[in-house]
Design a protein around this motif. Structure first.
Motif, PDB file in Angstrom:
ATOM      1  N   CYS A  34       0.871  -1.202   0.141  1.00 37.03           N
ATOM      2  CA  CYS A  34      -0.010  -0.024  -0.011  1.00 37.03           C
ATOM      3  C   CYS A  34       0.972   1.154  -0.100  1.00 37.03           C
ATOM      4  O   CYS A  34       2.088   1.141   0.110  1.00 37.03           O
ATOM      5  CB  CYS A  34      -1.035   0.014   1.088  1.00 37.03           C
ATOM      6  N   CYS A  61       2.819   1.803   2.842  1.00 35.32           N
ATOM      7  CA  CYS A  61       3.992   0.954   3.339  1.00 35.32           C
ATOM      8  C   CYS A  61       5.201   1.102   2.372  1.00 35.32           C
ATOM      9  O   CYS A  61       6.376   0.935   2.634  1.00 35.32           O
ATOM     10  CB  CYS A  61       3.586  -0.748   2.920  1.00 35.32           C
ATOM     11  N   CYS A 109      -1.079  -6.204   2.153  1.00 32.95           N
ATOM     12  CA  CYS A 109       0.112  -6.036   2.903  1.00 32.95           C
ATOM     13  C   CYS A 109       0.106  -6.986   4.038  1.00 32.95           C
ATOM     14  O   CYS A 109       1.211  -7.776   4.372  1.00 32.95           O
ATOM     15  CB  CYS A 109       0.266  -4.651   3.725  1.00 32.95           C
ATOM     16  N   ARG A 130       7.176   3.386   4.065  1.00 32.28           N
ATOM     17  CA  ARG A 130       7.732   2.743   5.422  1.00 32.28           C
ATOM     18  C   ARG A 130       8.913   1.917   4.939  1.00 32.28           C
ATOM     19  O   ARG A 130       9.750   1.715   5.549  1.00 32.28           O
ATOM     20  CB  ARG A 130       6.819   1.863   5.907  1.00 32.28           C
ATOM     21  N   CYS A 160       0.680  -3.680   9.204  1.00 33.62           N
ATOM     22  CA  CYS A 160      -0.184  -2.857   8.340  1.00 33.62           C
ATOM     23  C   CYS A 160      -1.600  -3.478   8.316  1.00 33.62           C
ATOM     24  O   CYS A 160      -1.630  -4.988   8.226  1.00 33.62           O
ATOM     25  CB  CYS A 160       0.369  -2.631   7.058  1.00 33.62           C
ATOM     26  N   ASN A 195      -3.629  -3.143   5.700  1.00 30.17           N
ATOM     27  CA  ASN A 195      -4.299  -3.574   4.346  1.00 30.17           C
ATOM     28  C   ASN A 195      -4.140  -4.649   4.009  1.00 30.17           C
ATOM     29  O   ASN A 195      -3.163  -5.654   4.498  1.00 30.17           O
ATOM     30  CB  ASN A 195      -3.145  -2.598   3.636  1.00 30.17           C
TER      31      ASN A 195
HETATM   32 ZN   LIG Z   1       0.335  -1.457   3.911  1.00 28.23          ZN
END
Ligand SMILES: [Zn+2]
Ligand SMILES: [Zn+2]
Length: 419
Positions: A191, A194, A213, A197, A208, A210
């Motif tokens: 996502c 991320c 993810c 990140r 996460c 999502n």
């Molecule tokens: Zn994510």
């Protein structure tokens, strides 16, 4: 009509029995483990959280209430308490004053989160922080205390203690590289958050929310397989002590916590009953935090319990009601009031809950009010009673009615007979 600010919520009196039970159980439990209460301000310098929590975390990047005060200083409403308590610990040199440094705190936190997801912008936490000890049995003890709190609140069947170890300054950077390598291969699928990140805070990708993810995280290399010998031994001993404490737990390699200060042991108390908000409590070890904030090299461990989420679980399991009055004094007129007020005040001083009618109403309508309030007894002071210097007492449950002298002792006897 003026309404409360979005994400800020009133707690009404009818909710308080749950909050009181939570507060009372937590206080007596934490104190039995030797923790002492500390109170910290709502406002801190922004820098404390940037240095303490980490400037690349979601909290510091997006969720803090930050403002410049009239003196031009950048301040923040506290988004969590650990950094604040650590600041107080350093500022007051508590390490020199006390042989044990175990603290608890209860209060509101502030995060600018999305209220549509059911999140509050002012929420409450119970915090526990222990400074100065680094030992597997200590980590287990802290988790045992958390689990016992869940048991005391009768929500232990709703929660599960999940634990992980996120390594040390030696083994975490190695794992970090391995994780980045794995995640880089799937970068396109991550996502938006991320992707960002990946370089700055790759461990966060593991928790996460999502769906894609989540799947990627599930197959990611596990830190457990890359711990150094010392960390591995520490983790195994911690698990062993948890068993000694008779605390059920599950190992969850995906728990990494969203704050930079964690090292080693991390844990969450999770539930499946509150939708996406699955962590009821969370914590872990932070052995470098105090030093990073400019204090001595002192290790620490702690946790925070989300009060609103805990109360939501308690509500599903028990029905708590506000206390009702023991006596309702139905008084005919001002003379009746003058006759009975000294007794009412004395009873209240003895912590007996009394209500007295102040407005001029018929005894009949006062009786209805007593019924509505759920009073145990209605004490009537009418014309007859005044003449005799007595009162008529009505037991609201069995409707039994009798006359008595309105002495404090007589009322106390009724309380004793019908607790
Ligand atoms: Zn994510
Ligand atoms: Zn290590």
């Amino acid at each position: 009509m003026l309404k409360a600010v979005r994400g800020f919520k009133d707690v009404l009196p009818e909710d308080m029995p749950y909050w009181h039970l939570l507060g009372e159980e937590a206080r007596s439990l934490f104190e039995s483990y030797g923790y002492r209460e500390i109170r910290i301000p709502v406002l801190e310098k922004l820098e404390l959280f940037q240095r303490g929590i980490g400037s690349t975390t979601d909290i510091v990047e997006k969720e803090m209430y930050v403002f410049e005060d009239k003196g031009g200083e950048l301040l923040a409403l506290r988004p969590e308490a650990t950094a604040c308590i650590a600041r107080a610990f350093i500022e007051h040199r508590l390490d020199l004053k006390h042989t044990t440094n175990k603290y608890y705190f209860f209060g509101p936190m502030f995060r600018h989160e999305r209220p549509q997801a059911g999140r509050l912008r002012q929420f409450h936490q119970l915090n526990v922080e222990a400074f100065g000890v680094r030992s597997p049995s200590m980590d287990a003890e802290v988790m045992a205390m958390l689990y016992t709190l869940a048991r005391k609140l009768h929500i232990e069947d709703a929660v599960s203690l999940e634990i992980n170890h996120i390594g040390c300054a030696k083994c975490r950077p190695i794992y970090r590289e391995i994780l980045i390598n794995y995640l880089a291969g799937q970068k396109d699928k991550l996502c938006k958050d991320c992707k960002r990140r990946l370089e700055r805070n790759p461990l966060r990708i593991l928790d996460c929310k999502n769906e894609t993810c989540k799947e990627i995280a599930l197959n990611a290399p596990r830190i457990m397989d890359h711990l150094c010998d010392e960390c591995r031994r520490y983790f195994e001993e911690t698990l062993d002590f948890l068993s000694v404490c008779d605390v059920p737990f599950v190992i969850n390699p995906l728990i990494v916590r969203g704050l930079d200060y964690y090292t080693g042991t991390v844990f969450e108390l999770t539930t499946t009953e509150l939708g996406a908000q699955n962590a009821v409590a969370a914590g872990g070890r932070y052995d470098n935090l105090i030093e990073e904030l400019g204090g001595p090299s002192v290790p620490g461990i702690g946790f925070a319990v989300g009060a609103e989420r805990t109360v939501a679980l308690m509500r599903k399991r028990m029905k708590l009601e506000e206390k009702k009055p023991t006596f309702f004094f139905a008084v005919l007129d001002a003379e009746a009031k003058r006759f009975i007020i000294p007794v009412v005040l004395s009873l209240r001083e003895k912590k007996i809950r009394c209500e007295m009618e102040h407005e001029e109403k018929s005894l009949k309508s006062q009786m209805r009010k007593a019924n509505k309030l759920g009073a145990k007894y209605t004490v009537m002071v009418g014309e007859d009673e005044l003449k005799k210097g007595k009162v008529t007492v009505r037991n609201m449950k069995d409707k039994n009615q009798f006359e008595m002298e309105p002495s404090v002792e007589n009322f106390l006897r009724l309380v004793e007979e019908n607790p």
